[in-house]
Scaffold this active site. Structure first.
Site, PDB file in Angstrom:
ATOM      1  N   ASP A 194      28.817  44.297  36.025  1.00  0.00           N
ATOM      2  CA  ASP A 194      29.672  43.241  35.491  1.00  0.00           C
ATOM      3  C   ASP A 194      31.090  43.757  35.690  1.00  0.00           C
ATOM      4  O   ASP A 194      31.516  44.679  34.992  1.00  0.00           O
ATOM      5  CB  ASP A 194      29.383  43.036  33.994  1.00  0.00           C
ATOM      6  CG  ASP A 194      30.204  41.891  33.423  1.00  0.00           C
ATOM      7  OD1 ASP A 194      31.394  41.787  33.766  1.00  0.00           O
ATOM      8  OD2 ASP A 194      29.669  41.097  32.631  1.00  0.00           O
ATOM      9  N   HIS A 195      31.804  43.210  36.666  1.00  0.00           N
ATOM     10  CA  HIS A 195      33.058  43.858  37.057  1.00  0.00           C
ATOM     11  C   HIS A 195      34.100  43.842  35.928  1.00  0.00           C
ATOM     12  O   HIS A 195      35.028  44.624  35.945  1.00  0.00           O
ATOM     13  CB  HIS A 195      33.598  43.302  38.378  1.00  0.00           C
ATOM     14  CG  HIS A 195      34.325  42.002  38.255  1.00  0.00           C
ATOM     15  ND1 HIS A 195      33.690  40.807  38.164  1.00  0.00           N
ATOM     16  CD2 HIS A 195      35.650  41.724  38.207  1.00  0.00           C
ATOM     17  CE1 HIS A 195      34.579  39.844  38.068  1.00  0.00           C
ATOM     18  NE2 HIS A 195      35.792  40.359  38.093  1.00  0.00           N
ATOM     19  N   HIS A 257      30.815  38.081  31.664  1.00  0.00           N
ATOM     20  CA  HIS A 257      32.093  38.757  31.442  1.00  0.00           C
ATOM     21  C   HIS A 257      32.631  38.603  30.016  1.00  0.00           C
ATOM     22  O   HIS A 257      32.977  39.569  29.358  1.00  0.00           O
ATOM     23  CB  HIS A 257      33.178  38.210  32.385  1.00  0.00           C
ATOM     24  CG  HIS A 257      32.790  38.234  33.826  1.00  0.00           C
ATOM     25  ND1 HIS A 257      32.026  39.215  34.385  1.00  0.00           N
ATOM     26  CD2 HIS A 257      33.098  37.393  34.850  1.00  0.00           C
ATOM     27  CE1 HIS A 257      31.873  38.982  35.677  1.00  0.00           C
ATOM     28  NE2 HIS A 257      32.504  37.879  35.981  1.00  0.00           N
TER      29      HIS A 257
HETATM   30  C1  BG6 Z   1      33.644  36.170  39.005  1.00  0.00           C
HETATM   31  C2  BG6 Z   1      33.419  34.699  38.976  1.00  0.00           C
HETATM   32  O1  BG6 Z   1      32.538  36.847  38.444  1.00  0.00           O
HETATM   33  O2  BG6 Z   1      34.816  36.477  38.258  1.00  0.00           O
HETATM   34  C3  BG6 Z   1      34.613  33.974  39.562  1.00  0.00           C
HETATM   35  O3  BG6 Z   1      32.252  34.381  39.727  1.00  0.00           O
HETATM   36  C4  BG6 Z   1      35.872  34.379  38.854  1.00  0.00           C
HETATM   37  O4  BG6 Z   1      34.439  32.561  39.488  1.00  0.00           O
HETATM   38  C5  BG6 Z   1      35.990  35.888  38.787  1.00  0.00           C
HETATM   39  O5  BG6 Z   1      36.960  33.845  39.589  1.00  0.00           O
HETATM   40  C6  BG6 Z   1      37.145  36.290  37.897  1.00  0.00           C
HETATM   41  O6  BG6 Z   1      37.334  37.660  38.014  1.00  0.00           O
HETATM   42  P1  BG6 Z   1      38.781  38.286  37.808  1.00  0.00           P
HETATM   43  O7  BG6 Z   1      38.551  39.757  37.936  1.00  0.00           O
HETATM   44  O8  BG6 Z   1      39.646  37.714  38.888  1.00  0.00           O
HETATM   45  O9  BG6 Z   1      39.218  37.875  36.449  1.00  0.00           O
END
Ligand code: BG6
Length: 510
Positions: A194-195, A257
């Site tokens: 989960d980044h 997230h």
């Molecule tokens: C991803 C989603 O997991 O996270 C995207 O699939 C979203 O739709 C993105 O744009 C948002 O990540 P960050 O790091 O740009 O906030």
């Protein structure tokens, strides 16, 4: 099995290993994985002996795959310095390619042979990470094919798989996927990425709370009035309409997230800082989320979709006009919800979670609104009562701000809100690593702290499923429309008892 915490990646190097990437010519590999691996390489953080084995359906030679890697590095690290460019050939020396059709079980025999041949040639024990950078419908097939050739067994080295989100499409499918992975892999071998948890600023929430003496004593229902978690995006769905139609904002951002961020904000302090203890605490928060009844979904969850809008001299497309999106789509591109955590610390304190696309700016932040001082001494002298907030800005301009009241200089007692702000960048002596760098490195070390555990994934799906089911079963629950560059539909106000609490981030320009 307990995994160690990777506290000092600068000082230690992970043991020699392989990284096998399924989907090695795909979008995620090009945009995120290869740039992250290259940065780890130039910062001398990769294992001393390390092989990246890209796989895919295309019949490519190593050289042809190297050309592809060069092209994506140049495309996705636009700010690459001259001296970094000269390091590309050394990085390419680590990279090999193997033809694998993920649906052809026999191709996995070829993969296994290639790994063992390289293992002998390079003198690297077969410690292997398999990265599933592929569409989710292939996860089960690839896992089954690895299991068929014993590539899950840890007889002569460890084996780990990294699985990207979405991890399931509902509670039921998440349980089923888990069952299939566990047919061979044990939980300690599965890294659900989960980044958001890889973002420095999300990890910093734990440090803010647990390394200081003055935040934690007020971190509960006695002092906190409400908490907002916001992830606003300025972009639309871009070229991901096909995927987004099957997801929507709730599955795409909240189930994973934002509920993970909520868990870190609301968790109890772990007794020790290791991966099991931390994840034991975060999962308790997710299990304590108050389930929403169908009626509560109608009142506590507001969904929206962006529509065609004329702005800044151009026409911004509505969601229904995006590529691969149905012209009568009911998919939500915005969702705001009020949730409660039924435990001693948070009973009856609302948490507002909101996320959407095509909003006025990109900002992700957590705002903790404190209760007002119990006795308002200055009320008679000035109508202006200060608000007290702690703002944790996750991106951009990561940092923390505390917002409180001060006396305006001069006669009388006029109170004005001021803030003390800390910019995370002031602390960095080097570039803040991208989430994928941190997470890849953690997996190389076997540190699962920042990866979602199976019980946490199931608990968050259980909560989210109630909302999805209510939407499915009751077509009367409205989908509101909002113009691009607006903070979602105006109906969001219905969530608040006091409409002045409506959503207007960012609170502070850090
Ligand atoms: C991803 C989603 O997991 O996270 C995207 O699939 C979203 O739709 C993105 O744009 C948002 O990540 P960050 O790091 O740009 O906030």
């Amino acid at each position: 099995m307990e995994s160690p915490i990777n506290n000092s990646p600068e000082k230690t190097i992970a043991e020699n290993q392989f990284l096998v990437i399924f989907g090695s010519t795909g979008d995620l590999t090009g945009r995120k994985l290869l740039p992250a691996l290259f940065r780890l390489y130039i910062n001398h953080l990769l294992p001393q002996h390390f092989v990246i084995l890209g796989t895919g359906r295309k019949d490519l030679t190593n050289e042809a795959y190297h050309d592809h890697v060069k092209e994506v590095l140049n495309r996705f690290i636009p700010s690459m310095e001259e001296k970094e460019t000269t390091l590309i050939p050394g990085f390419l020396d680590l990279i090999y390619y193997q033809h694998v059709n993920n649906k052809e079980q026999a191709d996995f025999e070829g993969l296994k042979n290639r790994i063992y041949t390289l293992s002998k040639e390079k003198g690297i024990s077969p410690n292997i990470i398999f990265y599933f950078s592929i569409p989710p419908f292939l996860y089960e097939t690839v896992a089954a094919n690895l299991i068929a050739y014993g590539l899950h067994e840890e007889k002569d080295g460890w084996r780990r798989i990294i699985v990207e989100k979405p991890f399931g499409y509902s509670y039921e499918t998440a349980v089923e996927l888990d069952r299939k992975l566990h047919a061979g892999f044990e939980e300690h071998q599965i890294y659900r990425i989960d980044h958001y948890l890889g973002k420095e600023t999300v990890q910093n929430i734990m440090v803010t709370r647990f390394a200081n003496g003055f935040f934690e004593p007020i971190w509960d229902r006695k002092f906190i009035d409400r908490i907002e978690i916001t992830a606003a995006e300025k972009i639309g769905v871009e070229n991901r309409g096909g995927y987004y139609e099957t997801a929507g904002a709730l599955r795409d951002m909240v189930q994973n997230h934002l509920l993970e961020v909520l868990a870190v904000i609301a968790m109890e302090p772990p007794v020790v800082f290791d991966s099991q203890s931390i994840r034991n605490e975060t999962v308790k928060v997710l299990q304590a989320l108050r389930p929403l009844s169908a009626e509560e979904v109608a009142s506590n969850v507001i969904r929206g979709q962006y529509i065609e809008t004329a702005a800044e001299g151009k026409i911004l497309k509505g969601y229904r006009e995006e590529k691969d999106v149905s012209p009568d789509s009911k998919t939500e591109t915005f969702v705001a919800l009020k949730v409660f955590i039924d435990n001693w610390r948070w009973s009856d304190i609302p948490f507002y979670i909101r996320t959407g696309k095509q909003l006025p700016e990109q900002v992700t932040e957590v705002v903790i609104h404190l209760k007002p001082a119990p006795h308002q001494l200055f009320k008679e002298l000035c109508a202006c009562q200060p608000t007290n907030m702690i703002i944790l800005r996750i991106q951009p301009d990561a940092g923390i701000a505390i917002d409180f009241g001060m006396k305006v200089p001069g006669e009388g007692y006029k109170v004005q809100n001021v803030n003390m702000a800390f910019h995370y960048a002031d602390l960095a002596t080097k570039e803040i690593p991208d989430a994928y760098e941190r997470l890849l490195l953690d997996c190389m070390f076997g540190d699962a702290t920042l990866f979602a555990r199976d019980d946490a994934v199931k608990a968050s799906w259980k909560f989210v499923d109630k909302i999805l089911n209510a939407w499915k079963e009751d077509p009367e629950i409205p989908l509101y429309f909002y113009e691009c560059n607006a903070w979602g539909p105006v109906e969001v106000r219905q969530l608040f008892e006091d409409p002045s609490q409506d959503w207007k981030p960012p609170y502070i320009n850090l």
